[in-house]
Design a protein around this motif. Structure first.
Motif, short mmCIF file in Angstrom:
data_model
loop_
_atom_site.label_atom_id
_atom_site.label_comp_id
_atom_site.label_asym_id
_atom_site.label_seq_id
_atom_site.Cartn_x
_atom_site.Cartn_y
_atom_site.Cartn_z
N PRO A 249 40.41 38.35 40.61
CA PRO A 249 41.09 38.79 41.71
C PRO A 249 42.27 39.38 41.12
CG PRO A 249 39.90 37.69 42.52
CD PRO A 249 39.56 37.60 40.83
N LEU A 252 43.28 42.05 38.80
CA LEU A 252 42.80 43.89 39.67
C LEU A 252 44.36 43.93 40.08
CD1 LEU A 252 40.50 45.68 39.93
CD2 LEU A 252 40.19 44.15 42.29
N ILE A 275 35.22 40.12 43.49
CA ILE A 275 35.32 41.67 43.79
C ILE A 275 34.52 42.93 43.92
CG2 ILE A 275 35.84 43.40 41.76
CD1 ILE A 275 36.72 41.07 40.28
N ASP A 278 35.49 44.75 46.66
CA ASP A 278 36.70 45.40 46.49
C ASP A 278 36.37 46.77 46.54
OD1 ASP A 278 38.82 47.48 44.98
OD2 ASP A 278 40.14 44.90 45.12
N ALA A 281 35.01 48.63 43.29
CA ALA A 281 34.23 48.35 42.64
C ALA A 281 32.68 49.38 42.72
CB ALA A 281 34.09 46.55 43.66
#
Length: 355
Positions: A249, A252, A275, A278, A281
């Protein structure tokens, strides 16, 4: 015109790819229209090594088209365990099936299989060589989530040396205008020279990047792959590098809001599970879209609407292939054949290693 085999997605034209993507999208949006299109057809899935997504994706694809499936998911459960050659297995199974999907740990096995089958053969992965239907999955996914296959900044991260999905993706996306590549790996696992040569010849700019942090903010697409511990000289060398190629994260936070994160799966620890929620993803969406791509592919092949297999001119060559992973080392009856690659180099007909 009768259909051939799908051994390498690059044997198809870009127009073929676009037509397959369009058909896959229509199947996804209108599944009932395709429920009976393959009634009476039989798919054989011959998996000589483990697989979850690819095998089940093909099986689900045929069942959703109204067809049936046969095959094995472990050669121990077949006559292969008794010493049956690939040649004889293909001759037998193609008496029962209308189309065959083969995954095999040795490079060039799909081409060898196609020589003896009486029906179309699809390469579902042959060692570290190619994985064309994963590339079709990637094209369908990028077209769906990005709306285009051109002008993309694509990062490929992890095992770029042995990762067949990466090699196939680079070859495919180099055929679309305006794409730029970021090759993110350790020096030990950098992309092979032949892939760089393909990018150079296509005029595709690329950079070799030592760490994900160095370029993640530039990317439209991040294609993660598993780093394989067994490829490092020592456990210490692996431990020193592995964290550099883990998507967290924190990393990202530097990425664009519209980044598409893809992965051919399975993953180990290269993507933090945090993730998964998210919206960027997309690897589980990617797996689902791959099923529609395979439905489109089999439908076209069975209905003879697309000619795929490109026959290469080749000549017999007495020397043994230098690639120890080549299928010719175990299937001794195969002729030692050499053909030309896109750059005019002599390569093995089966595994495509330079001679």
């Amino acid at each position: 015109m009768p259909c051939g085999d799908l051994l390498d997605l690059n044997d198809c034209s870009v127009t073929d790819w676009k037509n397959l993507i369009k058909l896959a999208d229509d199947i996804r949006l209108n599944p009932r229209d395709y429920m009976h299109r393959c009634e009476g057809k039989v798919l054989a899935t011959l998996f000589y090594e483990p697989s979850t997504r690819t095998q089940m994706s093909f099986q689900a694809a045929m069942l959703r088209l109204g067809g049936q499936i046969i095959g094995f998911d472990n050669p121990v459960n077949s006559s292969v365990s008794k010493g049956e050659t690939l040649m004889d297995t293909m001759r037998i199974v193609s008496n029962y099936a209308d189309i065959i999907v083969v995954r095999h740990p040795q490079e060039g096995a799909a081409r060898a299989a196609s020589l003896y089958a009486r029906c179309p053969v699809i390469n579902a992965g042959d060692g570290g060589h190619l994985h064309p239907t994963q590339t079709l999955t990637d094209l369908v996914t990028l077209s769906t989530v990005k709306g285009r296959l051109t002008g993309l900044r694509i990062g490929v991260c992890g095992d770029l040396k042995y990762g067949r999905t990466v090699h196939s993706l680079l070859k495919a996306m180099s055929r679309f205008e305006g794409n730029r590549f970021y090759l993110i790996s350790t020096p030990e696992l950098s992309v092979p020279d032949y892939c760089k040569e393909i990018l150079d010849n296509a005029g595709c700019p690329y950079e070799e990047v030592p760490a994900l942090d160095d370029c993640i903010g530039e990317l439209d697409v991040l294609y993660m792959t598993r780093i394989q511990q067994e490829r490092f000289a020592t456990p210490e060398a692996y431990e020193a590098q592995r964290g550099v190629f883990v998507l967290t994260p924190e990393k990202l936070q530097k990425a664009r809001a519209d980044l598409a994160i893809l992965h051919p799966l399975p993953r180990v620890d290269e993507i933090d599970p945090a993730i998964d929620e998210d919206p960027r993803a997309l690897y589980f969406t990617q797996a689902r879209l791959g099923m529609f791509g395979r439905m489109a592919l089999m439908l076209r092949m069975l209905e003879d609407d697309i000619t795929i297999h490109s026959e290469r001119e080749h000549h017999l060559h007495a020397a043994v292939c230098s690639n120890p992973r080549c299928i010719t080392h175990t299937e001794k009856y195969l002729s030692r054949s050499v053909c030309k690659d896109e750059n005019g180099h002599d390569i093995c007909l089966y595994c495509e290693e330079k001679c």
